[in-house]
Design a protein around this motif. Structure first.
Motif, PDB file in Angstrom:
ATOM      1  N   LEU A   1       0.833  -1.208   0.000  1.00 27.57           N
ATOM      2  CA  LEU A   1       0.000   0.000   0.000  1.00 27.57           C
ATOM      3  C   LEU A   1       0.869   1.260   0.000  1.00 27.57           C
ATOM      4  O   LEU A   1       0.599   2.212  -0.748  1.00 27.57           O
ATOM      5  CB  LEU A   1      -0.931   0.012   1.210  1.00 27.57           C
ATOM      6  CG  LEU A   1      -2.062  -1.019   1.212  1.00 27.57           C
ATOM      7  CD1 LEU A   1      -2.825  -0.964   2.533  1.00 27.57           C
ATOM      8  CD2 LEU A   1      -3.009  -0.804   0.041  1.00 27.57           C
ATOM      9  N   ARG A   2       1.918   1.282   0.833  1.00 30.80           N
ATOM     10  CA  ARG A   2       2.812   2.447   0.871  1.00 30.80           C
ATOM     11  C   ARG A   2       3.496   2.645  -0.478  1.00 30.80           C
ATOM     12  O   ARG A   2       3.599   3.771  -0.968  1.00 30.80           O
ATOM     13  CB  ARG A   2       3.855   2.291   1.978  1.00 30.80           C
ATOM     14  CG  ARG A   2       3.300   2.566   3.369  1.00 30.80           C
ATOM     15  CD  ARG A   2       4.404   2.683   4.414  1.00 30.80           C
ATOM     16  NE  ARG A   2       5.162   1.450   4.578  1.00 30.80           N
ATOM     17  CZ  ARG A   2       4.816   0.449   5.375  1.00 30.80           C
ATOM     18  NH1 ARG A   2       3.721   0.510   6.090  1.00 30.80           N
ATOM     19  NH2 ARG A   2       5.572  -0.627   5.460  1.00 30.80           N
ATOM     20  N   PHE A   3       3.954   1.560  -1.098  1.00 35.02           N
ATOM     21  CA  PHE A   3       4.629   1.638  -2.397  1.00 35.02           C
ATOM     22  C   PHE A   3       3.729   2.284  -3.443  1.00 35.02           C
ATOM     23  O   PHE A   3       4.179   3.087  -4.261  1.00 35.02           O
ATOM     24  CB  PHE A   3       5.069   0.238  -2.851  1.00 35.02           C
ATOM     25  CG  PHE A   3       5.738   0.237  -4.185  1.00 35.02           C
ATOM     26  CD1 PHE A   3       7.078   0.607  -4.298  1.00 35.02           C
ATOM     27  CD2 PHE A   3       5.045  -0.127  -5.326  1.00 35.02           C
ATOM     28  CE1 PHE A   3       7.697   0.608  -5.542  1.00 35.02           C
ATOM     29  CE2 PHE A   3       5.658  -0.117  -6.571  1.00 35.02           C
ATOM     30  CZ  PHE A   3       6.988   0.251  -6.677  1.00 35.02           C
ATOM     31  N   HIS A   4       2.454   1.919  -3.418  1.00 31.50           N
ATOM     32  CA  HIS A   4       1.486   2.447  -4.396  1.00 31.50           C
ATOM     33  C   HIS A   4       0.811   3.737  -3.914  1.00 31.50           C
ATOM     34  O   HIS A   4      -0.127   4.209  -4.548  1.00 31.50           O
ATOM     35  CB  HIS A   4       0.439   1.377  -4.712  1.00 31.50           C
ATOM     36  CG  HIS A   4       1.008   0.218  -5.465  1.00 31.50           C
ATOM     37  ND1 HIS A   4       1.376   0.290  -6.790  1.00 31.50           N
ATOM     38  CD2 HIS A   4       1.315  -1.035  -5.063  1.00 31.50           C
ATOM     39  CE1 HIS A   4       1.863  -0.869  -7.179  1.00 31.50           C
ATOM     40  NE2 HIS A   4       1.843  -1.698  -6.148  1.00 31.50           N
ATOM     41  N   ARG A   5       1.309   4.257  -2.783  1.00 35.96           N
ATOM     42  CA  ARG A   5       0.791   5.504  -2.203  1.00 35.96           C
ATOM     43  C   ARG A   5      -0.717   5.448  -1.962  1.00 35.96           C
ATOM     44  O   ARG A   5      -1.440   6.417  -2.178  1.00 35.96           O
ATOM     45  CB  ARG A   5       1.162   6.701  -3.063  1.00 35.96           C
ATOM     46  CG  ARG A   5       2.655   6.870  -3.197  1.00 35.96           C
ATOM     47  CD  ARG A   5       3.016   8.005  -4.118  1.00 35.96           C
ATOM     48  NE  ARG A   5       4.419   7.959  -4.442  1.00 35.96           N
ATOM     49  CZ  ARG A   5       5.343   8.716  -3.883  1.00 35.96           C
ATOM     50  NH1 ARG A   5       5.017   9.567  -2.952  1.00 35.96           N
ATOM     51  NH2 ARG A   5       6.602   8.622  -4.267  1.00 35.96           N
ATOM     52  N   GLU A   6      -1.161   4.287  -1.503  1.00 31.75           N
ATOM     53  CA  GLU A   6      -2.568   4.106  -1.157  1.00 31.75           C
ATOM     54  C   GLU A   6      -2.727   4.274   0.351  1.00 31.75           C
ATOM     55  O   GLU A   6      -1.777   4.065   1.110  1.00 31.75           O
ATOM     56  CB  GLU A   6      -3.041   2.718  -1.594  1.00 31.75           C
ATOM     57  CG  GLU A   6      -3.036   2.557  -3.104  1.00 31.75           C
ATOM     58  CD  GLU A   6      -3.527   1.195  -3.553  1.00 31.75           C
ATOM     59  OE1 GLU A   6      -4.339   0.586  -2.831  1.00 31.75           O
ATOM     60  OE2 GLU A   6      -3.069   0.748  -4.608  1.00 31.75           O
ATOM     61  N   PRO A   7      -3.919   4.657   0.799  1.00 31.15           N
ATOM     62  CA  PRO A   7      -4.113   4.864   2.236  1.00 31.15           C
ATOM     63  C   PRO A   7      -4.000   3.561   3.024  1.00 31.15           C
ATOM     64  O   PRO A   7      -4.389   2.490   2.546  1.00 31.15           O
ATOM     65  CB  PRO A   7      -5.535   5.439   2.338  1.00 31.15           C
ATOM     66  CG  PRO A   7      -6.200   5.083   1.055  1.00 31.15           C
ATOM     67  CD  PRO A   7      -5.126   4.935   0.020  1.00 31.15           C
ATOM     68  N   ILE A   8      -3.460   3.677   4.223  1.00 31.90           N
ATOM     69  CA  ILE A   8      -3.340   2.528   5.125  1.00 31.90           C
ATOM     70  C   ILE A   8      -4.652   2.421   5.913  1.00 31.90           C
ATOM     71  O   ILE A   8      -5.052   3.381   6.583  1.00 31.90           O
ATOM     72  CB  ILE A   8      -2.160   2.709   6.109  1.00 31.90           C
ATOM     73  CG1 ILE A   8      -0.846   2.928   5.351  1.00 31.90           C
ATOM     74  CG2 ILE A   8      -2.079   1.537   7.082  1.00 31.90           C
ATOM     75  CD1 ILE A   8      -0.398   1.769   4.497  1.00 31.90           C
ATOM     76  N   PRO A   9      -5.340   1.283   5.838  1.00 30.62           N
ATOM     77  CA  PRO A   9      -6.600   1.138   6.579  1.00 30.62           C
ATOM     78  C   PRO A   9      -6.367   1.164   8.090  1.00 30.62           C
ATOM     79  O   PRO A   9      -5.422   0.567   8.598  1.00 30.62           O
ATOM     80  CB  PRO A   9      -7.117  -0.240   6.159  1.00 30.62           C
ATOM     81  CG  PRO A   9      -6.358  -0.598   4.935  1.00 30.62           C
ATOM     82  CD  PRO A   9      -5.044   0.106   5.037  1.00 30.62           C
ATOM     83  N   ARG A  10      -7.224   1.869   8.758  1.00 27.91           N
ATOM     84  CA  ARG A  10      -7.202   1.837  10.224  1.00 27.91           C
ATOM     85  C   ARG A  10      -7.849   0.527  10.661  1.00 27.91           C
ATOM     86  O   ARG A  10      -8.717   0.005   9.973  1.00 27.91           O
ATOM     87  CB  ARG A  10      -7.977   3.008  10.798  1.00 27.91           C
ATOM     88  CG  ARG A  10      -7.296   4.329  10.546  1.00 27.91           C
ATOM     89  CD  ARG A  10      -8.104   5.452  11.152  1.00 27.91           C
ATOM     90  NE  ARG A  10      -7.441   6.707  10.875  1.00 27.91           N
ATOM     91  CZ  ARG A  10      -6.887   7.465  11.806  1.00 27.91           C
ATOM     92  NH1 ARG A  10      -6.950   7.110  13.067  1.00 27.91           N
ATOM     93  NH2 ARG A  10      -6.283   8.585  11.488  1.00 27.91           N
ATOM     94  N   PRO A  11      -7.437   0.024  11.799  1.00 28.92           N
ATOM     95  CA  PRO A  11      -8.062  -1.210  12.297  1.00 28.92           C
ATOM     96  C   PRO A  11      -9.561  -1.009  12.520  1.00 28.92           C
ATOM     97  O   PRO A  11      -9.985   0.037  12.997  1.00 28.92           O
ATOM     98  CB  PRO A  11      -7.347  -1.457  13.626  1.00 28.92           C
ATOM     99  CG  PRO A  11      -6.060  -0.722  13.499  1.00 28.92           C
ATOM    100  CD  PRO A  11      -6.357   0.481  12.657  1.00 28.92           C
ATOM    101  N   ARG A  12     -10.333  -2.018  12.133  1.00 36.07           N
ATOM    102  CA  ARG A  12     -11.775  -1.997  12.365  1.00 36.07           C
ATOM    103  C   ARG A  12     -12.059  -2.392  13.801  1.00 36.07           C
ATOM    104  O   ARG A  12     -11.343  -3.205  14.381  1.00 36.07           O
ATOM    105  CB  ARG A  12     -12.481  -3.016  11.465  1.00 36.07           C
ATOM    106  CG  ARG A  12     -12.416  -2.686  10.015  1.00 36.07           C
ATOM    107  CD  ARG A  12     -13.170  -3.752   9.248  1.00 36.07           C
ATOM    108  NE  ARG A  12     -13.002  -3.559   7.819  1.00 36.07           N
ATOM    109  CZ  ARG A  12     -13.364  -4.438   6.909  1.00 36.07           C
ATOM    110  NH1 ARG A  12     -13.892  -5.591   7.288  1.00 36.07           N
ATOM    111  NH2 ARG A  12     -13.192  -4.195   5.642  1.00 36.07           N
TER     112      ARG A  12
END
Length: 77
Positions: free
Chosen positions: A55-66
């Motif tokens: 996710l970091r590599f693709h600059r996508e948001p990191i999901p917060r824990p549900r």
């Protein structure tokens, strides 16, 4: 840039055929199997690290824990 640290909930089930299946509901598709509980936990740590790195590599948001609620419900057979 500093990294955020999250605590993810992992569900681990024993399998009828042996071994364990682990799933992280906050990270869709992030699941592993292991011969022992320790194997499953080790594999899950690696899978979560790889998932977040991708996710970091693709600059996508990191999901917060549900928020997870665990309940036991009786059924009749």
């Amino acid at each position: 840039m500093s990294k955020m640290s999250y605590q993810y909930t992992v569900f681990i089930e024993s399998c009828e055929e042996g071994g364990y299946f682990a799933d992280c509901p906050s990270l869709p598709g992030c699941h592993v199997q292991g011969e022992t509980l320790e194997d499953a936990l080790r594999e899950m740590r690696g899978a979560i690290d790889a998932y977040l790195a991708d996710l970091r590599f693709h600059r996508e948001p990191i999901p917060r824990p549900r928020q997870v609620t665990i309940a036991s419900i009786a059924g009749s057979a």
